[in-house]
Design a protein around this motif. Structure first.
Motif, PDB file in Angstrom:
ATOM      1  N   CYS A   1     -41.606 -15.853  14.487  1.00  0.00           N
ATOM      2  CA  CYS A   1     -40.731 -16.558  13.292  1.00  0.00           C
ATOM      3  C   CYS A   1     -39.941 -16.783  13.388  1.00  0.00           C
ATOM      4  O   CYS A   1     -38.252 -15.093  13.832  1.00  0.00           O
ATOM      5  CB  CYS A   1     -41.441 -14.927  12.590  1.00  0.00           C
ATOM      6  N   VAL A   2     -38.686 -17.805  13.379  1.00  0.00           N
ATOM      7  CA  VAL A   2     -37.535 -18.101  13.216  1.00  0.00           C
ATOM      8  C   VAL A   2     -36.945 -18.258  11.768  1.00  0.00           C
ATOM      9  O   VAL A   2     -37.808 -19.020  11.439  1.00  0.00           O
ATOM     10  CB  VAL A   2     -37.277 -19.235  14.055  1.00  0.00           C
ATOM     11  N   VAL A   3     -35.610 -17.406  11.896  1.00  0.00           N
ATOM     12  CA  VAL A   3     -35.321 -17.374  10.448  1.00  0.00           C
ATOM     13  C   VAL A   3     -34.395 -18.233  10.216  1.00  0.00           C
ATOM     14  O   VAL A   3     -33.000 -17.770  11.741  1.00  0.00           O
ATOM     15  CB  VAL A   3     -35.799 -16.406   9.698  1.00  0.00           C
ATOM     16  N   ASP A   4     -33.430 -18.344   9.497  1.00  0.00           N
ATOM     17  CA  ASP A   4     -32.425 -18.296   9.088  1.00  0.00           C
ATOM     18  C   ASP A   4     -32.006 -17.574   7.491  1.00  0.00           C
ATOM     19  O   ASP A   4     -32.479 -17.546   6.638  1.00  0.00           O
ATOM     20  CB  ASP A   4     -31.620 -19.953   9.358  1.00  0.00           C
TER      21      ASP A   4
ATOM     22  N   LEU B   1     -27.629  -8.064  11.016  1.00  0.00           N
ATOM     23  CA  LEU B   1     -28.482  -9.017  11.283  1.00  0.00           C
ATOM     24  C   LEU B   1     -27.935  -9.054  13.280  1.00  0.00           C
ATOM     25  O   LEU B   1     -29.253  -9.348  13.775  1.00  0.00           O
ATOM     26  CB  LEU B   1     -28.931 -10.117  10.985  1.00  0.00           C
ATOM     27  N   GLN B   2     -26.994  -9.292  13.627  1.00  0.00           N
ATOM     28  CA  GLN B   2     -27.050  -9.574  15.273  1.00  0.00           C
ATOM     29  C   GLN B   2     -27.628  -8.796  15.547  1.00  0.00           C
ATOM     30  O   GLN B   2     -27.272  -8.430  16.739  1.00  0.00           O
ATOM     31  CB  GLN B   2     -25.889 -10.528  15.216  1.00  0.00           C
ATOM     32  N   LYS B   3     -26.756  -7.409  15.268  1.00  0.00           N
ATOM     33  CA  LYS B   3     -26.562  -6.265  15.805  1.00  0.00           C
ATOM     34  C   LYS B   3     -28.181  -4.985  15.734  1.00  0.00           C
ATOM     35  O   LYS B   3     -28.362  -4.644  16.723  1.00  0.00           O
ATOM     36  CB  LYS B   3     -25.818  -4.818  15.348  1.00  0.00           C
TER      37      LYS B   3
ATOM     38  N   THR C   1     -38.816 -13.014  14.926  1.00  0.00           N
ATOM     39  CA  THR C   1     -38.729 -13.121  16.641  1.00  0.00           C
ATOM     40  C   THR C   1     -37.056 -13.578  17.098  1.00  0.00           C
ATOM     41  O   THR C   1     -36.982 -13.805  17.701  1.00  0.00           O
ATOM     42  CB  THR C   1     -39.527 -14.248  17.253  1.00  0.00           C
ATOM     43  N   LYS C   2     -36.759 -14.249  16.223  1.00  0.00           N
ATOM     44  CA  LYS C   2     -34.942 -15.176  16.501  1.00  0.00           C
ATOM     45  C   LYS C   2     -34.536 -15.278  15.047  1.00  0.00           C
ATOM     46  O   LYS C   2     -34.965 -15.780  13.750  1.00  0.00           O
ATOM     47  CB  LYS C   2     -35.704 -16.320  16.802  1.00  0.00           C
ATOM     48  N   TYR C   3     -33.192 -15.199  14.830  1.00  0.00           N
ATOM     49  CA  TYR C   3     -32.647 -15.371  14.043  1.00  0.00           C
ATOM     50  C   TYR C   3     -31.036 -15.339  14.722  1.00  0.00           C
ATOM     51  O   TYR C   3     -30.457 -15.135  15.210  1.00  0.00           O
ATOM     52  CB  TYR C   3     -32.041 -14.002  13.184  1.00  0.00           C
ATOM     53  N   ARG C   4     -30.844 -17.346  14.417  1.00  0.00           N
ATOM     54  CA  ARG C   4     -30.169 -18.113  15.287  1.00  0.00           C
ATOM     55  C   ARG C   4     -29.926 -17.366  16.485  1.00  0.00           C
ATOM     56  O   ARG C   4     -30.990 -18.201  17.095  1.00  0.00           O
ATOM     57  CB  ARG C   4     -28.186 -17.685  14.893  1.00  0.00           C
ATOM     58  N   LYS C   5     -29.426 -17.195  17.431  1.00  0.00           N
ATOM     59  CA  LYS C   5     -28.999 -17.426  18.758  1.00  0.00           C
ATOM     60  C   LYS C   5     -29.595 -15.749  19.242  1.00  0.00           C
ATOM     61  O   LYS C   5     -29.834 -15.338  20.397  1.00  0.00           O
ATOM     62  CB  LYS C   5     -27.616 -17.880  19.323  1.00  0.00           C
ATOM     63  N   LYS C   6     -29.637 -14.686  18.429  1.00  0.00           N
ATOM     64  CA  LYS C   6     -30.822 -13.475  17.961  1.00  0.00           C
ATOM     65  C   LYS C   6     -32.143 -13.643  18.503  1.00  0.00           C
ATOM     66  O   LYS C   6     -32.847 -14.281  17.795  1.00  0.00           O
ATOM     67  CB  LYS C   6     -29.945 -12.689  17.358  1.00  0.00           C
ATOM     68  N   THR C   7     -32.561 -13.330  19.420  1.00  0.00           N
ATOM     69  CA  THR C   7     -33.917 -12.924  19.797  1.00  0.00           C
ATOM     70  C   THR C   7     -34.281 -10.820  19.521  1.00  0.00           C
ATOM     71  O   THR C   7     -33.788 -10.617  19.861  1.00  0.00           O
ATOM     72  CB  THR C   7     -34.979 -13.241  20.823  1.00  0.00           C
ATOM     73  N   TYR C   8     -35.475 -10.911  19.158  1.00  0.00           N
ATOM     74  CA  TYR C   8     -35.954  -9.807  18.275  1.00  0.00           C
ATOM     75  C   TYR C   8     -37.405  -9.169  18.983  1.00  0.00           C
ATOM     76  O   TYR C   8     -38.281  -9.330  19.041  1.00  0.00           O
ATOM     77  CB  TYR C   8     -36.091  -9.710  17.027  1.00  0.00           C
TER      78      TYR C   8
END
Length: 283
Positions: free
Chosen positions: A132-135, A238-240, A257-264
């Protein structure tokens, strides 16, 4: 078969006219339900949200719109479509009928239609392989306030946001209010996990008063090891975050699972969905 004001009609018969106020002005509300084997998930919460929303829109609630009546109409519609013994998605749509310009001619002309469709998943689950890739969706913003949190038929930001997501190879987008705080995803409420702290935007910021959001907050409140907060979420946070997830009644919990370059990761969400299904078994 469609249920129109208590009467079952075929798809071809169930037509609204161009004078319908829900079509002309978005003067309508809806509830989306998940029903499994004739059991409506969280029906009481859906019903009271609908009644509250109708009052906010100054709709005259018909005397027969009791919880028992609407539930029986939902089940009647499911039975007519041979979905009473399976999983189904149900939409209850309430509008103010026909007539008038902005001012309705007949304030007592509230009508209801119920449509159903088959749904594949009887309980909630998380596919660990799903992405689930978001922006952020920043073309338009939602104003804080009660009206923004209603499930009204005016969902234009969700529509064009979904088109934007598809055009940019995204699975979803996060929506901001006019204060540039993140309030929700296109199709559900947002939760942020950082260590033992869980955050979700407060409703007064303009997000949907989600039924699943309420269930998740109740589950989280039982865990004394967690700090749960309804507070603003900035894009910077979001990045933290360790995890982000979206909630709605149909899907349950959707880990981002991903926001820009950050994965979760989705470890917390995986444990939470187990508790959610356990709660359902007690209903």
């Amino acid at each position: 078969m469609i249920n129109f004001n208590g009467t079952l009609l075929s798809q071809s018969e169930a037509k609204i006219t161009i004078a319908n106020r829900g079509y002309k002005y978005g003067d309508a509300l809806f509830e989306t339900l998940k029903v499994v084997n004739g059991k409506i998930f969280f029906w009481e919460d859906h019903y009271f949200r609908l009644m509250s929303s109708m009052r906010i829109l100054r709709m005259d609630i018909p005397m027969n719109f009791t919880m028992e009546f609407l539930e029986s109409e939902v089940l009647k519609t499911l039975e007519a479509n041979r979905l009473l013994e399976s999983a189904a998605r149900v939409r209850i749509n309430v509008d103010r009928g026909e007539g008038g310009k902005y001012l309705p001619l007949n304030s007592t002309a509230v009508q209801c239609n119920i449509s159903v469709e088959k749904h594949d998943d009887p309980f909630y689950s998380i596919d660990p392989e799903a992405s689930c890739v978001v922006d952020l969706y920043k073309d338009y913003f939602i104003a804080p306030g009660l009206l923004s949190g209603l499930k009204s038929n005016n969902k234009v930001i969700q529509v064009i946001g979904s088109i934007y997501a598809k055009e940019n190879d995204l699975d979803n987008c996060l929506v901001l209010n006019t204060n540039k705080s993140i309030i929700e995803a296109l199709n559900g409420n947002l939760f942020l996990v950082k260590g033992d702290k869980i955050k979700t935007p407060p409703l007064e910021e303009g997000g949907l008063k989600g039924v699943m959001r309420k269930q998740i907050l109740e589950l989280l409140a039982k865990d004394l090891n967690l700090v749960v907060e309804e507070a603003s979420i900035s894009p910077f946070e979001l990045q933290k975050a360790d995890e982000l997830f979206i909630t709605n009644v149909i899907k349950g919990i959707i880990p981002i699972t991903k926001y820009r370059k950050k994965t979760y990761s989705s470890d917390f969400a995986q444990k939470l969905v187990v508790k959610l299904n356990a709660k359902l078994r007690l209903l």
